[in-house]
Design an enzyme around this catalytic site. Structure first.
Site, PDB file in Angstrom:
ATOM      1  N   VAL A  97       0.851  -1.184   0.000  1.00 43.37           N
ATOM      2  CA  VAL A  97       0.000   0.000   0.000  1.00 43.37           C
ATOM      3  C   VAL A  97       0.887   1.235   0.000  1.00 43.37           C
ATOM      4  CG1 VAL A  97      -1.749   1.279   1.301  1.00 43.37           C
ATOM      5  CG2 VAL A  97      -1.845  -1.218   1.211  1.00 43.37           C
ATOM      6  N   CYS A  98       0.550   2.183  -0.862  1.00 41.53           N
ATOM      7  CA  CYS A  98       1.329   3.417  -0.983  1.00 41.53           C
ATOM      8  C   CYS A  98       0.457   4.593  -0.562  1.00 41.53           C
ATOM      9  CB  CYS A  98       1.802   3.594  -2.419  1.00 41.53           C
ATOM     10  SG  CYS A  98       2.780   5.083  -2.658  1.00 41.53           S
TER      11      CYS A  98
END
Length: 174
Positions: A97-98
């Site tokens: 996840v960014c």
């Protein structure tokens, strides 16, 4: 002027933080999530069940993710990685996840993020989970981890939902 102090959580401090956060989340869960330990002997690796939020393309979905805590937690952010397939502008193909809250607390003028948007020790797993829900509701296409998903999401949004390709890919993973 001397060398700056580096903070490093002791194993006991780190374990206390993780224990407390897990207990708090079990006592007062975040809606749409269920957290368990991957292995009872490893307090620093959590499995997260995420239920697709209502009124999103992910509604009705059940997704697994993993949170891993670094050795210097809470001074550095944990990592969050989806274990199930996710088609989303801010999720890498690897499942990582960014989002800003998961980025180390450094001043990086190239990132386009304000230092206040990045991780700080007052954050916790609850704020991360709420950020993930927010991300599923409204992706950040200005800083995509998956460029193809970002372009497709923008096309869907610009078409006011008439172009269904983005939604169809997500629904095929659910």
């Amino acid at each position: 002027m001397g060398t700056p102090l580096l903070f490093k959580a002791s194993t006991a401090d780190r374990r206390f933080c993780a224990d407390q956060e897990l207990k708090n989340l079990q006592d007062e869960p975040v809606e749409g999530f269920r957290i368990t330990l991957v292995d009872e002997s490893d307090m620093y690796s959590w499995e997260v069940a995420i239920f697709g939020p209502p009124d999103t393309h992910y509604q009705g979905g059940y997704f697994k993710a993993q949170i891993r805590f670094p050795v210097d937690y809470p001074y550095s952010p944990p990592s969050v990685r989806f274990l199930t397939s996710m088609w989303h502008p801010n999720i890498y193909e690897s499942g990582e996840v960014c989002i800003s809250i998961l980025h180390p607390p450094i001043n990086d003028s190239q990132s386009g993020e304000l230092p206040s948007e990045r991780w700080n020790p007052t954050q916790n797993v609850r704020t991360i989970l709420l950020s993930v829900i927010s991300l599923l509701n409204e992706p950040n296409t200005d800083s995509p981890a998956n460029v193809d998903a970002s372009l497709m999401y923008r096309k869907w949004k610009d078409s006011k939902g008439a172009d269904n390709e983005y939604a169809e890919i997500i629904r095929s993973d659910i």
